[in-house]
Write an enzyme that holds these catalytic residues in place. Structure first.
Site, PDB file in Angstrom:
ATOM      1  N   MET A   1       0.777  -1.113   0.022  1.00  0.00           N
ATOM      2  CA  MET A   1      -0.083   0.065  -0.052  1.00  0.00           C
ATOM      3  C   MET A   1       0.991   1.049  -0.073  1.00  0.00           C
ATOM      4  SD  MET A   1      -1.785   0.302   3.814  1.00  0.00           S
ATOM      5  CE  MET A   1      -1.009  -0.331   5.331  1.00  0.00           C
TER       6      MET A   1
ATOM      7  N   TYR B   1       4.252   2.801  12.265  1.00  0.00           N
ATOM      8  CA  TYR B   1       3.613   2.795  10.930  1.00  0.00           C
ATOM      9  C   TYR B   1       2.162   2.319  11.238  1.00  0.00           C
ATOM     10  CZ  TYR B   1       5.576  -2.261  10.855  1.00  0.00           C
ATOM     11  OH  TYR B   1       5.986  -3.580  11.063  1.00  0.00           O
ATOM     12  N   GLU B   2       1.379   2.386   9.867  1.00  0.00           N
ATOM     13  CA  GLU B   2       0.051   2.240  10.017  1.00  0.00           C
ATOM     14  C   GLU B   2      -0.740   3.130  10.924  1.00  0.00           C
ATOM     15  OE1 GLU B   2      -0.564   0.433   7.479  1.00  0.00           O
ATOM     16  OE2 GLU B   2       0.948  -0.741   7.537  1.00  0.00           O
ATOM     17  N   GLY B   3      -0.066   4.335  11.229  1.00  0.00           N
ATOM     18  CA  GLY B   3      -0.568   5.474  12.125  1.00  0.00           C
ATOM     19  C   GLY B   3       0.031   5.414  13.406  1.00  0.00           C
TER      20      GLY B   3
ATOM     21  N   ARG C   1      -3.787  -2.576  10.819  1.00  0.00           N
ATOM     22  CA  ARG C   1      -3.562  -2.104  12.314  1.00  0.00           C
ATOM     23  C   ARG C   1      -3.802  -3.215  13.084  1.00  0.00           C
ATOM     24  NH1 ARG C   1      -6.490   3.969  11.586  1.00  0.00           N
ATOM     25  NH2 ARG C   1      -4.481   4.839  10.654  1.00  0.00           N
TER      26      ARG C   1
END
Length: 598
Positions: free
Chosen positions: A162, A439-441, A295
């Site tokens: 992604m 990562y991933e927020g 997540r």
């Protein structure tokens, strides 16, 4: 000293014993997956993790990935390991059988993910991101895209990524600049650059399928103008095999603190051919199908690292001789006692054990809800599961990875100076675990998501499945004649009461001043997670008591469950009360210093 044996007995406990149908069980679709069949899957996954992936963990960290003539090479042994992994069907474990998957429940898949992540976190990112990408394509792609790409991605022949982040924007995706120009034949030309792309290029698969966020020429500004595109590294030929190279190139690979065997790339898209996934200008919603899946998986990454850090620390503490036990020599036959006899070392080991077991149990509860959200036949149950998943996704991502970092650092501390050098391998856990909090927020963003969106939406509806489960267990256990269980229940009741008061306080203050909610967010997420872990530890303790009273043939396992629960309620859950006090103080001291005074 990277020591790992899959904790199969505890996995079977959380899978078969800990929860009942009230916690999102009884999915008709999964009736064929009997306990014996599932246990066999876990046994085989353990062998793959321990025998194939673990031996490559330290060597892969030392060698890292390299960029040669525009092609990324993974460390020695990775390609052979991936081929063995793929041929055994592990890449397709939880995917839909329509596309060649095995259709196992997430409650099983997440345990397999934990083993893979524990044994070799860098390796786990290659199949892990692919699974997330297939989820987005399956949920939003056209039938043509599904037929063309999902079978090979599900099988692991092709991998996925992604592509969100650009050099000038990370969390604030409204600023992204990558462009997509329609070509009149249903395709688009994608131009722009992306950074921090995990598994962005490598030599493990024949093709890499990028999911890219970009803007159409007439797109509105901000996040409302983002679309999602599928952009393959090689354009497939009519027979489905990789054809000519697309306009995607690797501008560089990141030189990272950890995860060195995972290729994190800078990608350049130069009139690359791509196809729209979902509707124009609604790409963020489509991407978040993948993002939310990832997540939860990142939380499981944290659990895996936390578990191998714990096991490695235990192995060292049993062997390392240093000093004498405070109560007198434990091993007078040796020149010194193993450091596992010392209370402070025990404190570290028990903390790590509680973190791993608590996260595994809480993760299993959420995994069951993931299954119910997708496959329950009762619409009310599906809705309840969806609310629970929405609430707990940021908690799993942030809490599990925070505790993983704690475990990794405690492992180094257990080893002392030997932990700080590469030779023993535990400093790698610190470096690898650190990115999972980012990562991933970032975990701070997860906390804001919990407080600003999940808690506030629909008059707090997402909180209800969690609150009802915890309050129901507390009421059920109140008055229990067993003194230990009664003490555990009282501790959980107190922390749950503090959580309820805190929830009301944040809701009240946050409506008037968003900074109040923002200042409380991280502590609130930790508090909710600890109460959730308390729920699982109380259930585990009740089961252990019943098993021991009935005369189980595994008394050691259930006694250990009680000991771990006791440490949690004595030493870990009280943090919730301190968090309540901190949150109650409000934003004043958090925001009190003017920016120029820092």
């Amino acid at each position: 000293m990277q020591v790992y044996q899959a904790p199969l007995r505890d996995m079977r406990f959380v899978l078969h014993e800990l929860f009942d149908e009230a916690e999102f069980g009884g999915i008709e679709k999964f009736a064929e997956f009997t306990p014996d069949l599932v246990d066999a899957v876990l046994d085989e996954a353990a062998r793959m993790a321990q025998e194939v992936l673990l031996p490559l963990n330290a060597t892969g960290d030392i060698e890292g990935c390299t960029l040669e003539n525009g092609v990324v090479r993974t460390p020695a042994g990775f390609k052979a390991a991936y081929e063995r992994f793929r041929e055994a069907g592990w890449a397709a474990l939880a995917s839909d059988p329509e596309w060649g998957g095995q259709g196992l429940p997430e409650s099983v898949n997440k345990l397999v993910e934990e083993m893979i992540c524990a044994a070799n976190l860098s390796f786990s990112l290659y199949p892990g991101l692919t699974h997330g990408a297939t989820t987005a394509i399956e949920g939003h792609g056209s039938e043509a895209l599904k037929r063309a790409y999902l079978p090979k991605m599900v099988s692991g022949e092709w991998s996925g990524t992604m592509c969100l982040t650009e050099a000038h924007c990370g969390t604030d995706l409204g600023l992204l600049r990558t462009k997509a120009v329609p070509q009149g034949d249903g395709s688009y030309k994608i131009s722009g650059s992306k950074i921090f792309i995990s598994a962005g290029d490598h030599d493990l698969t024949d093709n890499v399928i990028h999911l890219v966020l970009a803007r159409l020429p007439d797109a509105p500004a901000g996040v409302r103008g983002i679309s999602l595109f599928l952009v393959p590294k090689f354009l497939p030929k009519d027979d489905g095999t990789p054809g000519p190279r697309n306009g995607v190139s690797v501008a560089g690979i990141e030189h990272k603190m950890g995860l060195k065997a995972s290729a994190t790339c800078q990608l350049a898209f130069d009139d690359a051919t791509g196809w729209l996934v979902g509707e124009p200008n609604k790409g963020l919603a489509a991407m978040f199908t993948m993002m939310n899946t990832e997540r939860v998986s990142v939380g499981i990454q944290g659990l895996g690292v936390g578990e191998i850090a714990y096991q490695s620390a235990v192995a060292y503490a049993r062997e390392r001789l240093q000093g004498r036990a405070l109560a007198g020599a434990a091993r007078p036959d040796l020149p010194a006692d193993p450091i596992i006899v010392h209370p402070d070392v025990r404190r570290m080991l028990m903390t790590m054990r509680v973190h791993a077991e608590g996260c595994r149990a809480l993760g299993q509860w959420v995994s069951r809800a993931l299954d119910a959200e997708k496959h329950a036949t009762d619409p009310a149950e599906k809705a309840r599961a969806a609310d629970f998943v929405a609430l707990m996704t940021p908690v799993v991502k942030a809490l599990f990875t925070d505790l993983a970092s704690d475990n990794a650092n405690l492992a180094v501390q257990t080893y002392g100076g030997h932990g700080y050098i590469r030779e023993h391998g535990v400093e790698q856990f610190v470096r690898d675990a650190r990115i999972t909090q980012i990562y991933e927020g970032t975990n701070g963003v997860q906390a804001l998501d919990l407080v600003g969106r999940k808690m506030a939406a629909n008059m707090g509806r997402a909180l209800r499945p969690f609150f009802h489960a915890v309050s129901g267990l507390c009421e059920e256990m109140t008055g229990n004649p067993d003194k230990q269980l009664a003490a555990f229940t009282a501790a959980l009741y107190q922390s749950f009461g503090a959580l309820q008061l805190t929830t009301a306080t944040i809701a009240q203050k946050g409506m008037k001043d968003p900074e109040e909610a923002g200042a409380a967010a991280t502590e609130y997420l930790r508090m909710l997670g600890l109460v959730g872990m308390g729920f699982t530890f109380l259930k585990a303790a009740r089961i252990a008591k019943a098993k021991l009273e009935a005369g189980t043939d595994e008394p050691g396992f259930y006694k250990a469950k009680l000991a771990t629960a006791a440490f949690f309620f004595d030493r870990v859950l009280p943090q919730a009360t301190a968090l309540f006090v901190a949150i109650k103080s409000g934003k004043r001291s958090v925001m009190g210093l003017e920016p120029e005074a820092f």
